[in-house]
Design a protein around this motif. Sequence first.
Motif, short mmCIF file in Angstrom:
data_model
loop_
_atom_site.label_atom_id
_atom_site.label_comp_id
_atom_site.label_asym_id
_atom_site.label_seq_id
_atom_site.Cartn_x
_atom_site.Cartn_y
_atom_site.Cartn_z
N THR A 203 0.84 -1.19 0.00
CA THR A 203 0.00 0.00 0.00
C THR A 203 0.87 1.24 0.00
N VAL A 204 0.59 2.14 -0.95
CA VAL A 204 1.28 3.42 -1.05
C VAL A 204 0.28 4.50 -0.66
N ILE A 205 0.69 5.38 0.25
CA ILE A 205 -0.14 6.51 0.64
C ILE A 205 0.13 7.64 -0.35
N THR A 206 -0.93 8.11 -1.04
CA THR A 206 -0.82 9.19 -2.01
C THR A 206 -1.72 10.34 -1.58
N LYS A 207 -1.69 11.44 -2.32
CA LYS A 207 -2.55 12.58 -2.00
C LYS A 207 -4.03 12.24 -2.16
N ASP A 208 -4.33 11.23 -2.97
CA ASP A 208 -5.71 10.81 -3.20
C ASP A 208 -6.13 9.66 -2.29
N PRO B 205 -4.91 5.88 0.02
CA PRO B 205 -4.08 4.69 -0.14
C PRO B 205 -4.35 3.99 -1.48
N ARG B 206 -3.28 3.48 -2.08
CA ARG B 206 -3.37 2.74 -3.34
C ARG B 206 -2.60 1.45 -3.20
N ARG B 207 -3.16 0.36 -3.71
CA ARG B 207 -2.49 -0.95 -3.70
C ARG B 207 -1.65 -1.03 -4.96
N LYS B 208 -0.34 -1.30 -4.82
CA LYS B 208 0.57 -1.37 -5.96
C LYS B 208 1.25 -2.73 -6.00
N LYS B 209 1.55 -3.18 -7.21
CA LYS B 209 2.37 -4.38 -7.39
C LYS B 209 3.82 -3.94 -7.38
N ARG C 25 10.21 5.57 2.11
CA ARG C 25 10.13 6.86 1.42
C ARG C 25 10.44 6.71 -0.06
N ARG C 26 9.83 7.56 -0.88
CA ARG C 26 10.05 7.50 -2.31
C ARG C 26 11.43 8.04 -2.66
N HIS C 27 12.14 7.33 -3.50
CA HIS C 27 13.47 7.73 -3.93
C HIS C 27 13.37 8.96 -4.83
N ASN D 22 11.07 14.11 0.52
CA ASN D 22 10.36 15.11 1.32
C ASN D 22 8.88 15.22 0.97
N THR D 23 8.38 14.34 0.13
CA THR D 23 6.95 14.34 -0.20
C THR D 23 6.20 13.45 0.77
N ARG D 24 4.89 13.49 0.69
CA ARG D 24 4.07 12.68 1.58
C ARG D 24 3.91 11.25 1.09
N ARG D 25 4.23 11.00 -0.17
CA ARG D 25 4.05 9.65 -0.73
C ARG D 25 5.01 8.69 -0.05
N ILE D 26 4.45 7.62 0.49
CA ILE D 26 5.26 6.65 1.24
C ILE D 26 4.66 5.26 1.07
#
Length: 68
Positions: free
Chosen positions: A10-15, A17-21, A43-45, A49-53
Amino acid sequence: MKAAKTHTGTVITKDGPRRKKLHATEKMWVAGTNEFYHKETGRRHFAENTRRILLLDTIRPINKEPAK
């Protein structure tokens, strides 16, 4: 050639949580062509410093059933 996705997470995005492969490299979880997440922190490479995790505790192997 694309690497086979072996896990989901699960990736937390601005929209929300999203399930990713995902598939794993030595230090990263890879979700797409330019979407890498650190294995230690989630953390995203290149965008630490973004919220996406990536939530590391949600990573699960994809169960593939044998063909009959």
